[in-house]
Design an enzyme around this catalytic site. Structure first.
Site, mmCIF file in Angstrom:
data_model
loop_
_atom_site.group_PDB
_atom_site.id
_atom_site.type_symbol
_atom_site.label_atom_id
_atom_site.label_comp_id
_atom_site.label_asym_id
_atom_site.label_seq_id
_atom_site.Cartn_x
_atom_site.Cartn_y
_atom_site.Cartn_z
ATOM 1 N N GLY A 41 0.625 -1.164 0.155
ATOM 2 C CA GLY A 41 -0.049 0.080 -0.048
ATOM 3 C C GLY A 41 0.769 1.435 0.107
ATOM 4 N N HIS A 438 23.274 3.223 30.590
ATOM 5 C CA HIS A 438 24.139 4.265 30.500
ATOM 6 C C HIS A 438 25.405 3.921 29.622
ATOM 7 C CE1 HIS A 438 25.931 8.082 31.483
ATOM 8 N NE2 HIS A 438 27.133 7.453 31.773
#
Ligand code: NAD
Length: 462
Positions: A41, A438
């Site tokens: 699509g 981190h």
């Protein structure tokens, strides 16, 4: 099973249609999918994916330019737009091929053609009639034409994504998601871009702080944004186009290409809504209930054809809801929490949001607190040269997460876990217990959440 009889017929091979077909087939239903246009699509062929390909290369160019300015890169890169366009085509081919493979591997029968439906349970294509107990309509949307004299001198977003040359001067009518994403890409490729938006501000439903940050960044890159401007007439002026618009006073601007990005409208090609007795909304979209059922029993509709978000991931979720209902499941466990539907704008920089903005939450009677964290306080963002802002909105009383807004590099990816926090109404205490890697950009979302109640470790002291 007879050759022409199935449990389910799906009309439309875009993200909503193909994913619903595969999900239903995985549950053991025999499924027939009609795909009139290319498999995948709008999203895969002429929307999200090609746009992201162009934006990714545009972002790379921005990065190279920033590093050149810092004299880290000595020679600024020359680029080939022709090669970029070939790369875009390759990615589309790979993805659509992948979806065709998945449909086949899951035993979904695919007919490449437009079906016509005049009677519930029956679809006709190529002179043959196919029958099924249930049907899902996923016929999508198309660019909306607006009554402007000279609209024939404009191109739509599909054509804009496939340009072979970078236009020197580009005018974009409509400062919505499509308009601003194309503005970002072509600005990075060197076009002088002017966006003409009829409304007094960009993205009025989104958070004001986030959008004004975005607008500032886009203008810094050289995009001219004119709000409160309604385009009236477009004329041919030699090889150029002359665009007349009305803001505070009538003005004109010249362009080598004019993109019309003034919204999309539902299309029901082949679906005889009148003979079927399908109820439509005011905007001529197919009306559905919370199970994606239309007004006609056993006919469901999903994706852009029902309006609403007009987002591929909303169409996926709506397909899951429809299939669950067809299978007789109550569907509640399949239904996405509407508030947590991610909303992403892939501009440079991108922005992303889920749940309520602070203004909307307050409007709904929720007393809120807002936490924020700037990219300038995050190690990873500094290492990557990324700038931006993260905001988390919490319910003051229940101390739960009701909204997240992010503007800056990586925003759409960061939003995935942030929208989960909204969907699950994550509490301030749960945010505190939650460990994020981190260094990472994700730390900023946690910090912004902790900032709601003054607990951000690395945030500004207030
Ligand atoms: P939109 O409705 O988001 O924006 C169209 C804009 O054009 C509006 O702001 C409108 O005020 C303006 N406009 C209309 N007539 C005008 C005129 N005469 N002069 C100036 N401005 C005018 O529509 P869109 O950007 O075309 O996108 C269509 C749909 O596709 C949306 O639902 C969008 O969410 C979806 N989409 C989403 C993404 C994404 O999630 N990243 C990307 C592309 C498209």
């Amino acid at each position: 099973m007879e050759e022409n009889r199935f449990d389910l017929i799906v009309i439309g091979g875009g993200p909503g249609g193909y994913s619903a077909a595969i999900s239903a087939a995985k549950e053991g239903l025999s499924v027939l999918l009609f795909s009139g246009g290319a498999i995948g699509g709008t999203c895969l062929n002429e929307g999200c994916i090609p746009a992201k390909y162009l934006l990714d290369k545009a972002a790379a160019l921005e990065k190279i330019r920033a590093l050149t300015e810092k004299e880290i890169i000595r020679e600024p890169g020359l680029f080939s737009f022709r090669k970029i366009q070939r790369g875009r085509e390759e990615v589309i081919k790979k993805l659509t091929g992948g979806v065709a493979y998945l449909l086949k591997a899951n035993n979904v029968k695919v007919i490449r053609g437009f079906a016509s439906v005049r009677e519930a349970g029956k679809a006709e294509c190529g002179g043959k009639v196919y029958e099924a107990k249930d049907m899902i309509i996923a016929t999508g949307s198309e660019s909306m034409d607006i009554p402007i004299a000279g609209a024939e001198y404009t191109i739509n977003s599909t054509q804009a994504l496939a340009l072979e040359r970078v236009p020197k001067r580009l005018v974009i009518i409509g400062g919505g998601v499509i308009g601003m994403e194309l503005a970002s890409a072509y600005c990075a490729y060197g076009s002088e871009v002017t966006v003409l938006e009829a409304l007094p501000e960009l993205f009025p439903a989104e958070d004001e702080r986030m959008i004004s940050y975005l607008e500032r960044e886009l203008k810094k890159r050289g995009i001219r944004i004119r709000t409160g401007c309604k385009v009236k007439v477009i004329e041919k002026a030699g090889q150029s186009r002359r665009v007349f618009f009305e803001g505070e006073e009538p003005e004109e601007v010249y362009a080598d290409a004019v993109i019309l990005a003034a919204g999309r409208r539902a299309v029901c090609r082949g679906i005889d809504t009148q003979s079927l007795g399908l109820a439509l909304t005011e905007k001529q979209e197919i009306a559905v209930d919370e199970h994606m059922q239309t007004s006609v029993p056993h006919i469901y509709a999903i994706g852009d054809v029902i309006g609403g978000y007009q987002l591929a991931h909303a169409a996926y979720a709506e397909g899951e809801t429809a299939v669950a209902h067809i299978l007789g499941k109550n569907g509640s466990e399949q239904k996405p929490g509407v508030q947590a539907v991610p909303r992403c704008i892939y501009t440079l920089p991108p922005c992303a949001a889920a749940g309520y903005t602070q203004a909307e939450a307050e409007h709904r009677g929720i007393a809120t607190v807002r936490g924020e964290f700037p990219y300038s306080g995050n190690g990873m963002a500094l290492a990557e040269g990324a700038e931006g802002l993260v905001q988390v909105i919490m319910d003051k009383e229940t101390r739960t997460t009701v909204g997240v807004q992010i503007v800056g590099e990586g925003a759409p990816e960061l939003l995935s876990f942030a929208s989960l926090a909204v969907e699950k109404r994550m509490t301030a205490q749960e945010w505190q217990q939650f460990i994020v890697a981190h260094p990472s950009l994700s730390e900023m979302v946690k910090e912004a959440a902790l900032d709601c109640f003054g607990k951000s470790v690395h945030g500004a002291v207030r």
